[in-house]
Design an enzyme around this catalytic site. Structure first.
Site, mmCIF file in Angstrom:
data_model
loop_
_atom_site.group_PDB
_atom_site.id
_atom_site.type_symbol
_atom_site.label_atom_id
_atom_site.label_comp_id
_atom_site.label_asym_id
_atom_site.label_seq_id
_atom_site.Cartn_x
_atom_site.Cartn_y
_atom_site.Cartn_z
ATOM 1 C CG HIS A 81 34.804 38.018 44.415
ATOM 2 N ND1 HIS A 81 34.035 38.946 45.085
ATOM 3 C CD2 HIS A 81 34.750 38.371 43.099
ATOM 4 C CE1 HIS A 81 33.555 39.827 44.225
ATOM 5 N NE2 HIS A 81 33.958 39.494 43.013
ATOM 6 C CG ASP A 107 32.257 41.795 41.128
ATOM 7 O OD1 ASP A 107 33.115 41.884 42.022
ATOM 8 O OD2 ASP A 107 32.331 42.410 40.047
#
Length: 321
Positions: free
Chosen positions: A298, A99
């Protein structure tokens, strides 16, 4: 066993978790996370012969939270990584990020290839600087509703998330996971400015198997000081674009690995699928085609720890020789 300590880096104090001996591997978390997002990676990487260190990055957890918004630029964040490597007694290291940690890892390799032995990014692909400031681009494309723009507004998301941090984190992690209904359909993360980010997010009755109540406990505790430091990273997006003008058109030349989930919302951002498809030709030292994890959302290294660990260990051991 993972050990914890504080370390002085670039005028601030960072909390780090570490395990193992051997070549240094620095693991950089994203938003809204902490060092704990790598808890599945410590033992396998240490067993493979590496010294594993995961900091709470500036603005997170037990690390310092500078008050000045401008103290969270990409140059500060890269400086923290380079300073951390030096403070740990090393000249060079492997750098891995997920991320927001991925842009920090990629930029560390881009700006200081002399320090980075190899770089791996999870979820967020390598940086190719656009022709215009990113917040302005997203503001125009999505009429101000893209989550970057919402997060960049001073005090707004801070207050919303701070009202019930545990519920906010639970909703956020579920929404961006591969387990959420509609994951992988390419929908953009848009926010109703009147209702806020959390209002339309599902609050799961049961957490996914890979994200336990104990994980949520640790994560919630790490945000006991609020979300402002972490959100300040978003408030530097346009400033980062300005600061990296000298590297416009530059390519990460360090040996590299990219891993992402096919149900992750980030690789579906505008222009990103096309970028991922071109990475093998754009990145001269990408050691294998982008690794696409089926059914993964994610939270790459938490949702698919075995596959991520295998990819990282193969990559790192090949480079170590």
């Amino acid at each position: 066993m993972v050990e914890h300590r504080m370390i002085d880096v670039n005028g601030i104090r960072l909390h780090i978790a570490e395990e193992g001996e051997g070549p240094l591997v620095v693991l950089l978390h994203g938003f809204p996370e902490s060092w704990h997002s790598w808890h599945h990676q410590f033992a396998p990487l240490a067993a493979a012969g590496f010294r594993v260190v995961a900091p709470d990055q500036r603005g997170y957890g037990r690390s310092d939270h500078p008050e000045d918004v401008t103290a969270y630029s990409i140059l500060h964040l890269v400086g923290d990584v380079v300073g951390l490597i030096r403070a740990l007694g090393e000249e060079r290291a492997y750098v891995v990020g997920h991320d927001w940690g991925a842009p920090v890892a990629w930029h560390t390799a881009l700006l200081r290839p002399d320090v980075v032995l190899g770089v791996a990014g999870l979820s967020v692909p390598p940086p190719f600087r656009g022709s215009a400031p990113p917040l302005g681009v997203m503001e125009e494309r999505f009429d101000g509703r893209f989550y970057w723009n919402y997060f960049a507004r001073p005090g707004v998301a801070d207050a919303e998330f701070g009202r019930d941090p545990r519920a906010a984190l639970r909703k956020f992690f579920y929404m961006a996971s591969g387990d959420a209904p509609g994951a992988g359909e390419g929908r953009q993360p848009l926010v109703d400015p009147e209702r806020g980010w959390l209002a339309d997010l599902t609050d799961p009755e049961v957490l996914p198997e890979w994200f336990t109540e104990e994980d949520l406990d640790v994560l919630t505790e790490s945000f006991s000081g609020g979300f402002t430091g972490a959100l300040n990273w978003y408030r530097n997006l346009d400033r980062n674009w300005e600061l990296t003008a000298a590297w416009h058109g530059a390519v990460v030349s360090t040996p590299a690995l990219y891993v992402y989930g096919d149900r992750d919302l980030v690789p579906a951002f505008p222009g990103t699928p096309e970028l991922i498809g071109k990475l093998p030709e754009l990145m001269p030292n990408l050691r294998r085609d982008p690794v696409r994890l089926a059914g993964c959302g994610h939270w790459t290294q938490q949702e698919r720890p075995d596959e991520v660990n295998a990819a990282l260990i193969d990559f790192l051991t090949e480079l170590r020789g």
